[in-house]
Design an enzyme around this catalytic site. Structure first.
Site, PDB file in Angstrom:
ATOM      1  N   GLU A  18       0.851  -1.190   0.000  1.00 27.94           N
ATOM      2  CA  GLU A  18       0.000   0.000   0.000  1.00 27.94           C
ATOM      3  C   GLU A  18       0.890   1.245   0.000  1.00 27.94           C
ATOM      4  O   GLU A  18       2.023   1.218   0.499  1.00 27.94           O
ATOM      5  CB  GLU A  18      -0.873  -0.020   1.272  1.00 27.94           C
ATOM      6  N   ASN A  43      -6.537   1.586   2.943  1.00 26.52           N
ATOM      7  CA  ASN A  43      -7.211   2.857   3.211  1.00 26.52           C
ATOM      8  C   ASN A  43      -6.801   3.934   2.198  1.00 26.52           C
ATOM      9  O   ASN A  43      -7.582   4.824   1.871  1.00 26.52           O
ATOM     10  CB  ASN A  43      -6.885   3.347   4.624  1.00 26.52           C
ATOM     11  N   ASN A  87     -12.172  -0.435  -0.544  1.00 23.63           N
ATOM     12  CA  ASN A  87     -11.508  -1.039   0.615  1.00 23.63           C
ATOM     13  C   ASN A  87     -12.245  -0.679   1.896  1.00 23.63           C
ATOM     14  O   ASN A  87     -12.532   0.499   2.144  1.00 23.63           O
ATOM     15  CB  ASN A  87     -10.072  -0.508   0.716  1.00 23.63           C
ATOM     16  N   GLU A  88     -12.559  -1.676   2.697  1.00 22.22           N
ATOM     17  CA  GLU A  88     -13.138  -1.483   4.042  1.00 22.22           C
ATOM     18  C   GLU A  88     -14.155  -0.342   4.075  1.00 22.22           C
ATOM     19  O   GLU A  88     -14.072   0.564   4.916  1.00 22.22           O
ATOM     20  CB  GLU A  88     -12.020  -1.242   5.072  1.00 22.22           C
ATOM     21  N   TYR A 105      -6.679  -8.736  11.724  1.00 24.46           N
ATOM     22  CA  TYR A 105      -5.354  -8.606  12.338  1.00 24.46           C
ATOM     23  C   TYR A 105      -5.458  -9.101  13.774  1.00 24.46           C
ATOM     24  O   TYR A 105      -6.397  -8.736  14.485  1.00 24.46           O
ATOM     25  CB  TYR A 105      -4.910  -7.142  12.334  1.00 24.46           C
ATOM     26  N   GLU A 112      -6.521  -9.153   3.617  1.00 26.71           N
ATOM     27  CA  GLU A 112      -5.636  -8.551   4.630  1.00 26.71           C
ATOM     28  C   GLU A 112      -5.658  -9.462   5.846  1.00 26.71           C
ATOM     29  O   GLU A 112      -6.718  -9.673   6.444  1.00 26.71           O
ATOM     30  CB  GLU A 112      -6.104  -7.147   5.041  1.00 26.71           C
ATOM     31  N   GLN A 116       1.359  -6.558   5.571  1.00 24.61           N
ATOM     32  CA  GLN A 116       1.688  -6.269   4.189  1.00 24.61           C
ATOM     33  C   GLN A 116       3.013  -6.961   3.860  1.00 24.61           C
ATOM     34  O   GLN A 116       3.375  -7.895   4.562  1.00 24.61           O
ATOM     35  CB  GLN A 116       1.727  -4.755   4.001  1.00 24.61           C
TER      36      GLN A 116
END
Ligand code: AHR
Length: 509
Positions: A26, A71, A171-172, A243, A291, A348
């Site tokens: 990212e 993000n 994304n999200e 996560y 992710e 990542q």
């Protein structure tokens, strides 16, 4: 402590899609600038990409890399990152309060991905932008030529289309932290319209719709159900993110948290099937766990980082031996769900919550978590076998019935080999593993490599590799009528890779 498991060649879960060993870069912190890209570094190539970093990415054998966010993508104008460098604007990276020079954009990243033998999983901005910009990007990247956006790409020196096959629809978008987050109906409608345009331009692409940002989101479930009502016919994957963190220094609980990942996968799969059933569709939605990792060590340090600098050292977690075990449990969980999870991205890849650390102007090195990932990526491709386990269980603060052994086996038909990946969650005792393996030709033990250490807080650094896999003493393989029995000891708190191969190919038991 004893553990039993049974494998049979004919009893499988599914094939591992090679894309489950994907990762993510990212525009965040030092992932791109002073990560993969650092012109002037002694190891940089003519494009400014670091060869030493690329070599470690290749060592991990990562077939797919998600880009450019995360993000970041929700406020990104992709047009800023293409064309002559001197004309590219410096912008505010709103997601991470940094400066974005746009020296690396779509074409540079595509060139780097080729260099490390990876396919790109591209993301479109459905935050500040929408369907039109998403379609233009697909045209720019994947259309051959003779139209405005495809000819623009050609004029930028890229004659052949990139042909990106896999795309994220934002994304999200459920997260209040996301720039221009949306409610599920709003997201579902916008994403469906973007999908229509994108697939009209290139019908061969596949699309991943945003699922919940993590399973404890207050909107989890309702988000999936509502957005899928709009997107079921357009999306090919629902994306999942998770996560893990050990904020309370509770190792037993931390190592149990992969159970949450498993139930997350099963609940999202169930929700997809519910919507499919309601709509009377035959199509089975696939899952993209795009992710996943451990992320918490850098949380406090990040609060002190000044805003609006270029490439600030954000999310630079230094991983421990304990983290490698948690990551190992997550990897095994992904493989155990190979029938539904077809794409996964370790988040990542470089510097930012990453297995690879690239020091600015300096060395590159492997974190503890590099090793379980490398083992699974190298040897975990093939048919995932059902792996029923009989072992004692424990209860932790948040989880019940946690098996001390987490294990999965993958059979590579071409090479006639089996790789067994196993984490011993018992922090004090060896696990004496007794594995009954049926339906295979006569096998031999090729290797047992183990990642362990009495200090679970141990880390690696540029100058010392404290945590790396070592050869274990091995075990015994006993031939029985119709099966073979492997007896092997798994050290306390360890990640294990045990590889077996057929002695004489073609001699069935
Ligand atoms: O990987 C770091 C961030 O975590 C990503 O940008 C975002 O998608 C997630 O919240």
């Amino acid at each position: 402590m004893n553990a039993k498991l049974t494998l049979h060649k004919e009893f499988s879960i599914g094939e591992t899609d090679r894309r489950v060993f994907g990762s993510f870069i990212e525009h965040l912190g030092r992932a791109v600038y002073t990560g993969i890209y650092e012109p002037g570094h002694p190891d940089a190539d003519n494009d400014g990409f670091r060869n030493d970093v690329a070599a470690l990415v290749k060592e991990m054998d990562v077939p797919l890399i998600r880009y450019p966010g995360g993000n970041f993508v929700s406020a990104y104008n992709w047009e800023d990152g293409v064309g002559p460098l001197e004309k590219r604007p410096v912008r505010l990276n709103l997601a991470w309060a940094a400066k974005e020079s746009n020296r690396v954009g779509t074409n540079e990243f595509a060139r780097w991905a080729k260099k490390v033998n990876a396919e790109v999983m591209m993301a479109v901005n459905l935050g500040t932008r929408g369907p039109e910009a998403a379609g233009n990007l697909v045209e720019y990247c994947n259309f051959n030529g003779g139209t405005y956006w495809s000819d623009l790409r050609r004029s930028h020196g890229v004659a052949d289309p990139h042909g990106f096959k896999l795309w994220c629809l934002g994304n999200e978008m459920d997260g209040p932290w996301q720039i221009c987050s949306r409610d599920p109906g709003d997201y579902g409608r916008i994403a469906a319209e973007a999908a229509k345009i994108m697939k009209r331009i290139d019908p061969s692409i596949e699309l991943a719709a945003c699922g919940s940002s993590f399973p404890r989101m207050p909107t989890f479930g309702e988000w999936e159900y509502t957005m899928l009502d709009h997107l079921y016919d357009y999306a090919d994957y629902v994306s999942l993110h998770l996560y893990l963190a050990n904020h309370n220094a509770d190792t037993a609980n931390f190592l149990a948290a992969s159970l949450e990942m498993d139930s997350f996968i099963k609940t999202v799969a169930g929700t997809c099937d519910l919507v499919g059933a309601k709509k009377h569709r035959k199509k089975k939605m696939k899952l993209s766990f795009d992710e996943w990792n451990v992320w918490y060590h850098s949380n406090e340090a990040d609060k002190k980082i000044e805003n609006w600098n270029e490439a600030p050292p954000l999310l630079e977690d230094i991983y421990t031996m304990e983290d490698a075990l948690a990551l190992g449990c997550m990897l095994i969980t992904l493989l155990k769900n190979a029938d539904r999870v077809k794409v996964a991205c370790l988040a990542q890849l470089v510097n930012v919550i990453a297995p690879i650390v690239a020091e600015k102007g300096g060395k590159v090195w492997r974190q503890t978590i590099f090793y379980p990932f490398r083992d699974a990526s190298r040897y975990g491709r093939g048919t995932v076998l059902r792996c029923p386990v009989k072992v004692d269980k424990y209860d932790s603060k948040e989880y019940c019935d946690v098996p001390f052994l987490e294990a999965v086996a993958v059979y590579d038909q071409e090479k006639n080999t089996i790789a067994l990946f196993a984490v011993n969650r018992n922090l004090r005792e060896d696990l004496q593993l007794d594995a009954e393996i049926a339906g295979f030709e006569e096998l031999r033990l090729v290797e047992h490599r183990v990642l362990c250490g009495s200090d679970l807080a141990a880390c690696n650094s540029a100058n010392s590799e404290n945590i790396k896999p070592v050869a274990a003493p091995g075990g015994s393989l006993e031939k029985k009528p119709g099966s073979q029995r492997l007896n092997i000891a798994l050290p306390p708190a360890s990640w294990n890779m045990i590889r077996l191969e057929a002695v004489i190919p073609g001699t069935a038991l």
